[in-house]
Design a protein around this motif. Sequence first.
Motif, PDB file in Angstrom:
ATOM      1  N   GLU A  10      13.568   7.500  33.891  1.00 13.01           N
ATOM      2  CA  GLU A  10      14.491   7.205  34.994  1.00 13.01           C
ATOM      3  C   GLU A  10      15.925   7.259  34.504  1.00 13.01           C
ATOM      4  O   GLU A  10      16.802   7.761  35.183  1.00 13.01           O
ATOM      5  N   ASN A  11      16.176   6.710  33.345  1.00 16.18           N
ATOM      6  CA  ASN A  11      17.484   6.768  32.701  1.00 16.18           C
ATOM      7  C   ASN A  11      17.283   6.375  31.250  1.00 16.18           C
ATOM      8  O   ASN A  11      16.167   6.129  30.820  1.00 16.18           O
ATOM      9  N   SER A  12      18.365   6.316  30.488  1.00 17.79           N
ATOM     10  CA  SER A  12      18.246   6.059  29.049  1.00 17.79           C
ATOM     11  C   SER A  12      17.715   4.664  28.723  1.00 17.79           C
ATOM     12  O   SER A  12      17.266   4.418  27.615  1.00 17.79           O
ATOM     13  N   PRO A  65      10.167   2.280  24.836  1.00 17.59           N
ATOM     14  CA  PRO A  65      11.020   2.146  23.645  1.00 17.59           C
ATOM     15  C   PRO A  65      11.966   0.951  23.755  1.00 17.59           C
ATOM     16  O   PRO A  65      12.478   0.651  24.835  1.00 17.59           O
ATOM     17  N   THR A  66      12.193   0.313  22.631  1.00 15.33           N
ATOM     18  CA  THR A  66      13.094  -0.841  22.601  1.00 15.33           C
ATOM     19  C   THR A  66      14.520  -0.422  22.261  1.00 15.33           C
ATOM     20  O   THR A  66      15.416  -1.257  22.242  1.00 15.33           O
ATOM     21  N   GLN A  70      18.991   8.893  24.633  1.00 17.33           N
ATOM     22  CA  GLN A  70      19.756   9.690  25.581  1.00 17.33           C
ATOM     23  C   GLN A  70      19.565  11.175  25.322  1.00 17.33           C
ATOM     24  O   GLN A  70      19.305  11.586  24.198  1.00 17.33           O
ATOM     25  N   GLY A  71      19.742  11.955  26.388  1.00 16.50           N
ATOM     26  CA  GLY A  71      19.740  13.404  26.259  1.00 16.50           C
ATOM     27  C   GLY A  71      18.357  14.007  26.439  1.00 16.50           C
ATOM     28  O   GLY A  71      17.454  13.404  27.026  1.00 16.50           O
ATOM     29  N   SER A  94      14.427  14.203  30.214  1.00 17.41           N
ATOM     30  CA  SER A  94      15.873  14.151  30.059  1.00 17.41           C
ATOM     31  C   SER A  94      16.336  12.755  30.462  1.00 17.41           C
ATOM     32  O   SER A  94      16.186  12.357  31.617  1.00 17.41           O
ATOM     33  N   ALA A  95      16.870  12.035  29.505  1.00 15.53           N
ATOM     34  CA  ALA A  95      17.311  10.652  29.748  1.00 15.53           C
ATOM     35  C   ALA A  95      18.826  10.610  29.827  1.00 15.53           C
ATOM     36  O   ALA A  95      19.516  10.878  28.856  1.00 15.53           O
ATOM     37  N   VAL A  96      19.333  10.287  31.000  1.00 22.76           N
ATOM     38  CA  VAL A  96      20.770  10.197  31.226  1.00 22.76           C
ATOM     39  C   VAL A  96      21.170   8.732  31.156  1.00 22.76           C
ATOM     40  O   VAL A  96      20.482   7.870  31.702  1.00 22.76           O
TER      41      VAL A  96
END
Length: 164
Positions: A10-12, A65-66, A70-71, A94-96
């Motif tokens: 969903e996001n970083s 992940p703790t 990103q990226g 892809s983590a934004v």
Amino acid sequence: MPMNFTVVCENSLSINLSWISNFNGGDDQSFQVSYSTNEHLTESHKVLETNINDEGYGKSHSYTPTIELQGDLWFRINASNKFGSTTSDVIYCSAVKKVTVSSDNLPIIAGAATGGLIFAGLVILGIVFFLRTMKESKGKKKNLHQSDTILTEERESDEGIYTY
């Protein structure tokens, strides 16, 4: 080999990996989660977690992940026991980086916006004042020039000198 390996990005700050154990019998197995920022995972992977215990055949497993990632990312799961290991397919995500505005920052943002508006207003007023002053200054110079011309003509007429 882990089955139904999925990655939800969903996001970083919100990455979730899940898979189902596909091992039936034998020695206990564990899972290792790794990722890479390069599509060639075998060359440059980083281990996120080791020794995630197998809950049993057909059981669902998940891992978040703790650390913030990103990226462009490629993930894989490695299942191993004393007889060997197998690796899942590589899954891309892809983590934004998620940008959030904290309520703690709202007064700062509001103050900055208000200050910016006040500054812009002062700049506009300064420009208007400057232009008005320049216009008045030109008008006074014109009046002075006309006064000098009239005085010169009066002096010349008094002395009997006429210029045409």
